[in-house]
Design an enzyme around this catalytic site. Sequence first.
Site, PDB file in Angstrom:
ATOM      1  N   ASP A 143      23.108   6.220 145.158  1.00  0.00           N
ATOM      2  CA  ASP A 143      22.431   6.608 146.397  1.00  0.00           C
ATOM      3  C   ASP A 143      23.244   7.677 147.120  1.00  0.00           C
ATOM      4  OD1 ASP A 143      21.352   4.909 149.456  1.00  0.00           O
ATOM      5  OD2 ASP A 143      20.506   6.618 148.358  1.00  0.00           O
ATOM      6  N   LYS A 168      22.169  13.837 145.572  1.00  0.00           N
ATOM      7  CA  LYS A 168      21.175  13.727 144.485  1.00  0.00           C
ATOM      8  C   LYS A 168      21.541  14.589 143.285  1.00  0.00           C
ATOM      9  CE  LYS A 168      19.716  11.085 147.516  1.00  0.00           C
ATOM     10  NZ  LYS A 168      20.331   9.731 147.486  1.00  0.00           N
ATOM     11  N   ASP A 211      18.267   5.222 143.870  1.00  0.00           N
ATOM     12  CA  ASP A 211      17.387   5.407 145.029  1.00  0.00           C
ATOM     13  C   ASP A 211      16.851   6.843 145.033  1.00  0.00           C
ATOM     14  OD1 ASP A 211      17.721   5.353 148.664  1.00  0.00           O
ATOM     15  OD2 ASP A 211      16.037   4.768 147.389  1.00  0.00           O
ATOM     16  N   GLU A 234      12.298   5.117 153.156  1.00  0.00           N
ATOM     17  CA  GLU A 234      12.701   4.173 154.202  1.00  0.00           C
ATOM     18  C   GLU A 234      12.080   4.507 155.564  1.00  0.00           C
ATOM     19  OE1 GLU A 234      14.868   5.597 152.103  1.00  0.00           O
ATOM     20  OE2 GLU A 234      16.472   6.652 153.129  1.00  0.00           O
TER      21      GLU A 234
HETATM   22  O1  LIG Z   1      20.416  12.799 150.908  1.00  0.00           O
HETATM   23  C1  LIG Z   1      20.336  11.560 150.842  1.00  0.00           C
HETATM   24  N1  LIG Z   1      21.393  10.816 150.514  1.00  0.00           N
HETATM   25  C2  LIG Z   1      22.671  11.445 150.271  1.00  0.00           C
HETATM   26  C3  LIG Z   1      23.737  10.427 150.554  1.00  0.00           C
HETATM   27  C4  LIG Z   1      25.009  10.764 150.528  1.00  0.00           C
HETATM   28  C5  LIG Z   1      26.055   9.778 150.854  1.00  0.00           C
HETATM   29  O2  LIG Z   1      26.907   9.642 149.722  1.00  0.00           O
HETATM   30  C6  LIG Z   1      28.226   9.976 150.106  1.00  0.00           C
HETATM   31  N2  LIG Z   1      28.961  10.452 148.933  1.00  0.00           N
HETATM   32  C7  LIG Z   1      29.822   9.577 148.321  1.00  0.00           C
HETATM   33  C8  LIG Z   1      30.540   9.967 147.211  1.00  0.00           C
HETATM   34  C9  LIG Z   1      30.405  11.275 146.697  1.00  0.00           C
HETATM   35  O3  LIG Z   1      31.047  11.640 145.699  1.00  0.00           O
HETATM   36  C10 LIG Z   1      29.499  12.148 147.345  1.00  0.00           C
HETATM   37  C11 LIG Z   1      28.786  11.733 148.467  1.00  0.00           C
HETATM   38  C12 LIG Z   1      28.052  10.953 151.253  1.00  0.00           C
HETATM   39  O4  LIG Z   1      29.231  11.096 152.016  1.00  0.00           O
HETATM   40  C13 LIG Z   1      26.932  10.256 152.004  1.00  0.00           C
HETATM   41  O5  LIG Z   1      27.403   9.150 152.747  1.00  0.00           O
HETATM   42  C14 LIG Z   1      19.080  10.861 151.195  1.00  0.00           C
HETATM   43  C15 LIG Z   1      18.113  11.591 151.867  1.00  0.00           C
HETATM   44  C16 LIG Z   1      16.926  10.967 152.243  1.00  0.00           C
HETATM   45  N3  LIG Z   1      15.939  11.746 152.899  1.00  0.00           N
HETATM   46  O6  LIG Z   1      14.850  11.225 153.244  1.00  0.00           O
HETATM   47  O7  LIG Z   1      16.197  12.967 153.166  1.00  0.00           O
HETATM   48  C17 LIG Z   1      16.688   9.613 151.972  1.00  0.00           C
HETATM   49  C18 LIG Z   1      17.663   8.885 151.295  1.00  0.00           C
HETATM   50  O8  LIG Z   1      17.489   7.547 150.999  1.00  0.00           O
HETATM   51  C19 LIG Z   1      18.855   9.498 150.900  1.00  0.00           C
HETATM   52  O9  LIG Z   1      19.772   8.741 150.212  1.00  0.00           O
HETATM   53 MG   LIG Z   2      18.882   6.899 149.550  1.00  0.00          MG
END
Ligand SMILES: O=C(NC/C=C/[C@H]1O[C@@H](n2ccc(=O)cc2)[C@H](O)[C@@H]1O)c1cc([N+](=O)[O-])cc(O)c1O
Ligand SMILES: [Mg+2]
Length: 214
Positions: free
Chosen positions: A141, A144, A169, A199
């Site tokens: 999660d 992406k 996810d 969500e």
């Molecule tokens: O962009 C999304 N998620 C990116 C999440 C990124 C998370 O993963 C961490 N990370 C941890 C370790 C790493 O190596 C890199 C990042 C980042 O610091 C952040 O905390 C997203 C976007 C939507 N949306 O509706 O736009 C809905 C969702 O459910 C999503 O998950």
């Molecule tokens: Mg997500």
Amino acid sequence: TRSTRPQRLLKAVQKHATRGDPQSVISAIDHFCRHSEWAMNIGDEKGSILDSVVSEVNPEKVLELGTYCGYSTVRIARLLPPGARLITLEFNADYAAIARQVIIWAGLEDKVQLVEGASEDWIPRMKEHFGIETFDFVFLDHWKDRYLPDTKLMEDCGLLRKGTVLLADNVICPGVPDYLAYVRNSLSYKSCYFKSHLEYTKAEDGLEKSVFLG
Ligand SMILES: O=C(NC/C=C/[C@H]1O[C@@H](n2ccc(=O)cc2)[C@H](O)[C@@H]1O)c1cc([N+](=O)[O-])cc(O)c1O
Ligand SMILES: [Mg+2]
């Protein structure tokens, strides 16, 4: 200066949830995101699917990529059997600080190890640093564009075994087309899609469950 959304989410947890009660932490975050401010937690609808897959796998060793505020960390850890462990990777130090406090409020700190840093740096160190042989369950999660490279990295590092379950996810929204194509076409995975909604919205989204075949 103005607080951040994760800080306001944590305040809502500390105000409305009961310490040591994971379900109340989950409900407080869902209420905050539905009625105050949307945030990118997996949420209650997809969260129920996550719960059912975790319960079915009943994993001892869990890896979560992307902690954010710790919502899914709490959802998963509350279902783990005694002695089971969840390692969750978070890149953003501010998010990690909030997540640590959410996890403590839920009373799940003994089951969770939150590691700050990039997945690509920590995945190769899982064996020597955490004594992990293989994971039973991996929840993806995070960014992406990292789902596919990190899955290949886990394969290359020998962290997946016959039967390891990957649950991803956002395979529709925002979408992970390269990852989906890989797990659905690779002979090394048995993959299936759980249709749901993004969500706290009516937009379509879903989870992809992929079993590694070795
Ligand atoms: O962009 C999304 N998620 C990116 C999440 C990124 C998370 O993963 C961490 N990370 C941890 C370790 C790493 O190596 C890199 C990042 C980042 O610091 C952040 O905390 C997203 C976007 C939507 N949306 O509706 O736009 C809905 C969702 O459910 C999503 O998950
Ligand atoms: Mg997500």
